[in-house]
Design a protein around this motif. Structure first.
Motif, short mmCIF file in Angstrom:
data_model
loop_
_atom_site.label_atom_id
_atom_site.label_comp_id
_atom_site.label_asym_id
_atom_site.label_seq_id
_atom_site.Cartn_x
_atom_site.Cartn_y
_atom_site.Cartn_z
N SER A 192 0.96 5.80 -8.06
CA SER A 192 0.21 4.62 -7.24
C SER A 192 -0.79 4.33 -7.95
CB SER A 192 -0.46 5.21 -5.96
OG SER A 192 -1.26 6.39 -6.18
N ARG A 205 -4.24 3.23 -1.77
CA ARG A 205 -3.79 2.90 -3.28
C ARG A 205 -2.54 1.94 -3.24
NH1 ARG A 205 -5.84 5.65 -7.27
NH2 ARG A 205 -4.16 5.63 -8.48
N TYR A 206 -1.85 1.49 -4.27
CA TYR A 206 -0.82 0.54 -4.02
C TYR A 206 0.30 0.82 -5.16
CZ TYR A 206 -3.73 -2.34 -1.47
OH TYR A 206 -4.32 -3.12 -0.52
N CYS A 207 1.61 0.38 -4.46
CA CYS A 207 2.62 0.96 -5.52
C CYS A 207 3.60 -0.33 -5.57
CB CYS A 207 3.65 1.83 -4.71
SG CYS A 207 3.03 3.37 -4.47
N SER A 242 0.85 -1.25 -0.05
CA SER A 242 -0.01 -0.04 -0.06
C SER A 242 0.86 1.13 0.09
CB SER A 242 -1.01 -0.13 1.25
OG SER A 242 -0.30 -0.08 2.34
N CYS A 243 0.43 2.22 -0.74
CA CYS A 243 0.95 3.46 -0.85
C CYS A 243 1.21 4.30 0.54
CB CYS A 243 0.49 4.40 -1.76
SG CYS A 243 1.03 5.88 -2.20
#
Length: 67
Positions: A41, A23-25, A16-17
Motif C-alpha cells: 500500500s 493508505r492506497y493500492c 483505499s486499502c
C-alpha cells in the motif's frame, strides 16, 4: 476510486486499502481479470495513481507488442 484507461483493454483502478483505509493500492484489469497490482500500500492516492499509471503504460506496451 480512481480509474484510468489506455487504448489497450486495460484499466487502472486506485482505491483505499482494505487493511488500512488511510493508505492506497492500485491494480490493472483486463476485462474482469487483474493482470498487475501494487505489492504494497502507498501513503496517498496521488502516489498510488502515479505508480499505477507507470505500470499501466508498461502493461499497455506489452499488450500492444503481443497483439
Amino acid at each position: 476510486m480512481t480509474v484510468a484507461e489506455t487504448s489497450a483493454p486495460l484499466r487502472l483502478h486506485v482505491q483505499s486499502c482494505k487493511e488500512d483505509p488511510s493508505r492506497y493500492c492500485w491494480f490493472i484489469q483486463e476485462r474482469e481479470h487483474i493482470v498487475r497490482q501494487s505489492c504494497y500500500s502507498l501513503p496517498d492516492e496521488h502516489e498510488a495513481l502515479a505508480q499505477g499509471c507507470q505500470a499501466l503504460q508498461e502493461a499497455a506496451a506489452i499488450w500492444r507488442d503481443s497483439h
